[in-house]
Design a protein around this motif. Structure first.
Motif, PDB file in Angstrom:
ATOM      1  N   MET A  86       0.831  -1.209   0.000  1.00 50.09           N
ATOM      2  CA  MET A  86       0.000   0.000   0.000  1.00 50.09           C
ATOM      3  C   MET A  86       0.861   1.252   0.000  1.00 50.09           C
ATOM      4  N   GLY A  87       2.014   1.204   0.652  1.00 48.78           N
ATOM      5  CA  GLY A  87       2.915   2.352   0.664  1.00 48.78           C
ATOM      6  C   GLY A  87       3.460   2.694  -0.709  1.00 48.78           C
ATOM      7  N   THR A  88       3.581   1.701  -1.597  1.00 45.00           N
ATOM      8  CA  THR A  88       4.090   1.993  -2.942  1.00 45.00           C
ATOM      9  C   THR A  88       3.088   2.789  -3.777  1.00 45.00           C
ATOM     10  N   LEU A  89       1.840   2.824  -3.349  1.00 47.02           N
ATOM     11  CA  LEU A  89       0.842   3.639  -4.068  1.00 47.02           C
ATOM     12  C   LEU A  89       1.262   5.104  -4.110  1.00 47.02           C
ATOM     13  N   ASN A  90       2.037   5.515  -3.126  1.00 47.28           N
ATOM     14  CA  ASN A  90       2.452   6.916  -3.058  1.00 47.28           C
ATOM     15  C   ASN A  90       3.348   7.321  -4.224  1.00 47.28           C
ATOM     16  N   TRP A  91       4.007   6.330  -4.871  1.00 48.27           N
ATOM     17  CA  TRP A  91       4.796   6.642  -6.074  1.00 48.27           C
ATOM     18  C   TRP A  91       3.883   7.127  -7.200  1.00 48.27           C
ATOM     19  N   LEU A  92       2.652   6.631  -7.224  1.00 43.26           N
ATOM     20  CA  LEU A  92       1.713   7.027  -8.285  1.00 43.26           C
ATOM     21  C   LEU A  92       1.141   8.419  -8.044  1.00 43.26           C
ATOM     22  N   LEU A  93       1.204   8.864  -6.793  1.00 43.62           N
ATOM     23  CA  LEU A  93       0.697  10.193  -6.435  1.00 43.62           C
ATOM     24  C   LEU A  93       1.815  11.216  -6.301  1.00 43.62           C
ATOM     25  N   HIS A  94       3.072  10.750  -6.365  1.00 42.57           N
ATOM     26  CA  HIS A  94       4.235  11.600  -6.105  1.00 42.57           C
ATOM     27  C   HIS A  94       4.097  12.282  -4.753  1.00 42.57           C
ATOM     28  N   ALA A  95       3.787  11.480  -3.735  1.00 41.09           N
ATOM     29  CA  ALA A  95       3.557  12.012  -2.396  1.00 41.09           C
ATOM     30  C   ALA A  95       4.245  11.132  -1.366  1.00 41.09           C
ATOM     31  N   PRO A  96       5.394  11.567  -0.823  1.00 44.14           N
ATOM     32  CA  PRO A  96       5.985  10.776   0.251  1.00 44.14           C
ATOM     33  C   PRO A  96       5.029  10.776   1.436  1.00 44.14           C
ATOM     34  N   ALA A  97       4.821   9.606   2.001  1.00 46.24           N
ATOM     35  CA  ALA A  97       3.859   9.476   3.097  1.00 46.24           C
ATOM     36  C   ALA A  97       4.296   8.354   4.019  1.00 46.24           C
ATOM     37  N   VAL A  98       3.797   8.402   5.233  1.00 42.14           N
ATOM     38  CA  VAL A  98       4.076   7.374   6.232  1.00 42.14           C
ATOM     39  C   VAL A  98       2.758   6.772   6.710  1.00 42.14           C
ATOM     40  N   THR A  99       2.829   5.555   7.187  1.00 46.62           N
ATOM     41  CA  THR A  99       1.640   4.874   7.680  1.00 46.62           C
ATOM     42  C   THR A  99       1.147   5.545   8.952  1.00 46.62           C
ATOM     43  N   GLN A 155       0.800  12.292   4.284  1.00 48.52           N
ATOM     44  CA  GLN A 155       1.870  12.882   3.472  1.00 48.52           C
ATOM     45  C   GLN A 155       2.807  13.680   4.371  1.00 48.52           C
ATOM     46  N   VAL A 156       4.105  13.549   4.103  1.00 50.00           N
ATOM     47  CA  VAL A 156       5.132  14.262   4.865  1.00 50.00           C
ATOM     48  C   VAL A 156       6.144  14.863   3.901  1.00 50.00           C
ATOM     49  N   LYS A 157       6.892  15.824   4.404  1.00 51.39           N
ATOM     50  CA  LYS A 157       8.015  16.359   3.635  1.00 51.39           C
ATOM     51  C   LYS A 157       9.224  15.465   3.873  1.00 51.39           C
ATOM     52  N   ALA A 183      13.583  10.985  -4.879  1.00 51.75           N
ATOM     53  CA  ALA A 183      12.808  11.395  -3.709  1.00 51.75           C
ATOM     54  C   ALA A 183      12.383  12.860  -3.811  1.00 51.75           C
ATOM     55  N   ARG A 184      13.265  13.726  -4.240  1.00 53.77           N
ATOM     56  CA  ARG A 184      12.938  15.157  -4.350  1.00 53.77           C
ATOM     57  C   ARG A 184      11.817  15.400  -5.367  1.00 53.77           C
ATOM     58  N   ALA A 185      11.739  14.556  -6.381  1.00 54.57           N
ATOM     59  CA  ALA A 185      10.678  14.716  -7.385  1.00 54.57           C
ATOM     60  C   ALA A 185       9.304  14.509  -6.777  1.00 54.57           C
ATOM     61  N   PHE A 186       9.213  13.848  -5.636  1.00 51.09           N
ATOM     62  CA  PHE A 186       7.933  13.531  -5.014  1.00 51.09           C
ATOM     63  C   PHE A 186       7.642  14.403  -3.810  1.00 51.09           C
ATOM     64  N   GLU A 187       8.474  15.406  -3.562  1.00 50.59           N
ATOM     65  CA  GLU A 187       8.324  16.217  -2.357  1.00 50.59           C
ATOM     66  C   GLU A 187       6.977  16.936  -2.328  1.00 50.59           C
ATOM     67  N   VAL A 188       6.385  16.961  -1.143  1.00 44.87           N
ATOM     68  CA  VAL A 188       5.113  17.651  -0.919  1.00 44.87           C
ATOM     69  C   VAL A 188       5.404  19.137  -0.746  1.00 44.87           C
ATOM     70  N   ASN A 189       4.719  19.959  -1.501  1.00 40.25           N
ATOM     71  CA  ASN A 189       4.852  21.422  -1.389  1.00 40.25           C
ATOM     72  C   ASN A 189       6.310  21.861  -1.307  1.00 40.25           C
TER      73      ASN A 189
END
Length: 190
Positions: A86-99, A155-157, A183-189
């Motif tokens: 489920m965590g790999t879904l964040n690659w599709l959103l370009h959003a680093p996130a934690v559980t 989502q986290v920075k 990783a930087r390509a997926f950074e939030v804001n």
């Protein structure tokens, strides 16, 4: 409403521009990750593949070191495989996130040497919260369901990891320019 169920005003966003194309192997976000890292000697080595929408598939082979009861997968290992997928879904959103929260339903035992076929999908996004679900099947992608899971990711920075991670591991990642660029390509804001 359970915390892993998206609220009524959650949305299903489109795939992020530049997200991995359908059929692309997503690889490891960190080579020493217990869930997906190829360099972790006891790790699960989950290797997810991007689906057509906001979904991924993965396989997890239950090895003898993953057992709980004699000859059966440990429930915590199964949950780790579901969480990682489920965590790999964040690659599709370009959003680093934690559980933030993870829930499961264990439907049937999973024997050692079985392959758990996992499919995970995004069920909604609300602000920084990403909701997802997954099913793990044995005997093939259409086999009987062995485990279901639902999760809430936050989502986290990137600073979340550099601030809280062990300094020597952070230094290794910072020296890996390819990983840092990804990783930087997926950074939030940013």
């Amino acid at each position: 409403m359970p915390p892993t169920t998206p609220p009524a005003d959650a949305v299903l966003p489109p795939r992020a521009p530049g997200a991995p194309a359908p059929g692309t192997r997503l690889g490891s976000h960190y080579e020493h990750c217990f869930g997906c890292g190829p360099q972790h000697p006891q790790g699960l080595r989950i290797d997810a593949v991007a689906g057509e929408g906001l979904d991924v598939t993965a396989e997890f082979t239950v090895r003898p070191e993953h057992q709980g009861g004699p000859g059966l997968a440990h429930g915590g290992m199964l949950m780790t495989a579901m969480d990682e997928t489920m965590g790999t879904l964040n690659w599709l959103l370009h959003a680093p996130a934690v559980t933030g929260r993870l829930e499961s339903d264990f439907v049937r035992p999973v024997p050692v040497d079985s392959v758990l076929h996992i499919r995970a999908w995004v069920t909604g996004v609300h602000g920084r919260k990403i909701y997802s679900a997954a099913e793990g099947r044995i005997g093939g992608p259409d086999g009987p369901v062995a485990i279901r899971a639902q999760a809430l990711f936050i989502q986290v920075k990137l600073e979340h990891f550099t601030t809280h991670g062990r300094p020597e591991d952070i230094e290794k990642v910072m020296d890996d320019q390819d990983l840092l660029k990804r990783a930087r390509a997926f950074e939030v804001n940013p």
